[in-house]
Design an enzyme around this catalytic site. Structure first.
Site, short mmCIF file in Angstrom:
data_model
loop_
_atom_site.label_atom_id
_atom_site.label_comp_id
_atom_site.label_asym_id
_atom_site.label_seq_id
_atom_site.Cartn_x
_atom_site.Cartn_y
_atom_site.Cartn_z
CE LYS A 47 77.13 87.55 116.18
NZ LYS A 47 77.95 86.36 115.91
CD GLU B 105 83.27 80.10 119.40
OE1 GLU B 105 82.04 79.95 119.39
OE2 GLU B 105 83.83 81.07 119.94
#
Length: 285
Positions: free
Chosen positions: A149, A181
């Site tokens: 992330k 995603e």
């Protein structure tokens, strides 16, 4: 009211918090982040976010400048000082400030850690949960380590703007014909009662909300299959939805201008949203 933020061990008014122009987060996107939701003044899924933070730092060979216990205390103090009922806490850690060089700086270079709040009253009462959202498909042009992330979010930002220009709410990214995603969320479809979502790997972020929702789905005796699915499968699905820390569970009713199923919010996403919010509130800290 001036917002109070946290910077390198200090609580400061936001207009007094300064980060060096030589910070590697600014120069190289050399940093990681987390976003934790706050509902009713309590933190949702804090343990999961703290664990993923440690993993992201480890994958980048970056130190962790704050313990989990101290991090929890900072989160709680920011909620208190900023009187947050519902909202978000953003956390970013970078490799610190050093003269510009592609090589990492010395290991004893002080890292930068920043946290700030965003007040969002009624966060769990988003009306889109009852109307559904529209998405478009775009090519996934991000780097290969999406499981970390990091703060390098330019392409997801571009994707959000592509969606906005098309009159949609978000974009689902496609690589080799398969959906990875959304720009800031994990993607799901429902076919014949089965929930299908991309399996974990370097291609997608290992969503904290994703993990919780899938656990709750299985506990509720819902069938779950973790595998890659195509854009055509998504368009032919009975339902679709996303999960994220700020949206929780949000139904998708349109992809590339075509309705998903009958174009209305189905039964699976609302039920999962209800379960997730109920269970998360019980476990909130």
């Amino acid at each position: 009211m001036t917002r109070t933020v946290y910077l390198n061990g200090q609580y400061l008014p936001e207009d007094e918090a300064k980060v060096s122009i030589f910070d590697r987060g600014f120069l190289f996107a050399d940093g990681v982040y987390e976003v934790t939701s706050v509902l009713d003044g309590k933190l949702i899924d804090f343990d999961g976010h703290a664990t993923r933070l440690a993993r992201s730092l480890g994958e980048l060979e970056m130190g962790n400048p704050i313990s989990k216990e101290d991090l929890l205390e900072v989160h709680r103090e920011l909620v208190r000082r900023n009187d947050i009922g519902d909202g978000l806490i953003y956390l970013q850690i970078t490799r610190g400030a050093a003269d510009r060089d592609f090589a990492y700086p010395a290991e004893d270079t002080p890292q930068t850690i920043v946290l700030f709040t965003q007040s969002k009253p009624g966060l769990a009462e988003n009306p889109m949960a009852t109307t559904g959202m529209k998405v478009i498909s775009i090519e996934d042009q991000r780097w290969g380590r999406r499981d970390i992330k990091t703060v390098q979010l330019l392409y997801p930002s571009m994707g959000k703007m592509m969606a906005k220009a098309a009159g949609a709410h978000d974009a689902w990214m496609v690589e080799d014909g398969k959906i990875t995603e959304g720009t800031s969320n994990n993607a799901y479809i429902v076919k014949n009662g089965k929930i299908i979502t991309r399996n974990l790997g370097t291609e997608i972020l290992h969503g904290i909300t994703r993990a919780a929702v899938l656990r709750f789905a299985r506990e509720a005796q819902m069938e779950v299959e973790e595998r890659a699915f195509t854009l055509d499968e998504a368009k032919a699905a009975d339902e679709a939805f996303i999960t994220s820390a700020s949206s929780f569970v949000m139904p998708v009713v349109e992809i590339d201008g075509a309705p998903v199923g009958d174009g209305k919010v189905g039964r699976v996403a609302p039920r999962l949203r209800e379960i997730y919010l109920d269970e998360s509130r019980k476990a909130a800290v």
